[in-house]
Design an enzyme around this catalytic site. Structure first.
Site: not given
Ligand code: URA
Length: 239
Positions: A102
């Site tokens: 993310d």
């Molecule tokens: N899980 C999440 O919620 N975000 C990420 O960036 C990676 C795994």
């Protein structure tokens, strides 16, 4: 010989479906000849251009491990012209990220032009371990953490077994730090898993992807994988 759309997708240019669109629109040339036929097969030795760009599928393979900073998108391009993880790596070779972190997640991220290895690593059955460190608002109980470990429902499906370990409990500030090891890679998986037991993730870092950690890399730094590490990754996914 492979279908043209497959080669284009494996070169990381775009998805297979988008490649089909580009072929039918006459945007793809093989050895200088425009191809619009969907079943056309080419080889990795052919010169393939898409919208005038050589997609260079017969280029040497490169592999980078990046310590992704916060506030960078995991993509090759962005409509809003934000910086992407690919912009952080100095190379003329068209590379792309293996999976997704993310915008606000930091840590270990692989980038490569090796479509075959990418597909194997992100395949749901690939069994590659990812270790996340989540800073969470509140302090989950042992029972709640056990639920995380045995599987919770996200998007109508139960998650696979995970390893969960409380790393830090800050009762004064009502915050905890939890290590979570998972094999899957669903969208926002870790945040959704914590949400499923009633907790909000306020910071998330991927400490390790398979056996690769970013302890020796500062935020935004990267390094090339060595041939032994690449071989080891192939070993993991070919098990
Ligand atoms: N899980 C999440 O919620 N975000 C990420 O960036 C990676 C795994």
């Amino acid at each position: 010989m492979e279908r043209l759309q497959k080669i284009i997708a494996e070169a990381g240019y775009c998805s297979r479906r988008k490649a089909e669109e580009l072929i039918s629109q006459g945007c793809v040339q093989v050895n200088g000849q425009t191809i619009t036929e969907m079943g056309f097969k080419a080889s990795f030795q052919d010169t393939i251009t898409v919208n005038g760009t050589n997609i260079s599928v017969n280029q040497d393979k490169v592999y980078y491990l990046l310590n992704k900073p916060r506030g960078i998108i995991t993509s090759t391009t962005d409509d809003k012209k934000r910086k992407t993880v690919v912009d952080l790596i100095e190379t003329d070779i068209r590379i792309y990220p293996v999976g997704r972190l993310d915008y606000d997640t930091t840590g270990a991220l692989l980038l490569t032009n090796d479509g075959e290895l990418t597909n194997l690593l992100i395949h749901p059955r690939s069994n590659v371990e990812k270790l996340y460190i989540a800073k969470v608002k509140g302090i989950p109980t042992k029972e709640e953490l056990q639920k995380l470990a045995s599987g919770v429902n996200i998007d109508g499906k139960k998650t696979h077994q995970a390893k969960v370990k409380m790393r830090k409990m800050d009762k004064k500030n009502n915050i905890s730090v939890i290590a979570l090891t998972i094999h899957e890679g669903k969208n926002h998986q870790v945040k959704k898993m914590f949400e499923a037991i009633g907790y909000e993730v306020i910071k998330l870092r991927r400490e390790r992807f398979a056996f690769l950690d970013v302890k020796d890399l500062k935020s935004g730094e990267y390094r090339k994988l060595n041939p032994k590490e690449v071989k080891q990754l192939y070993g993991l996914v070919n098990q």
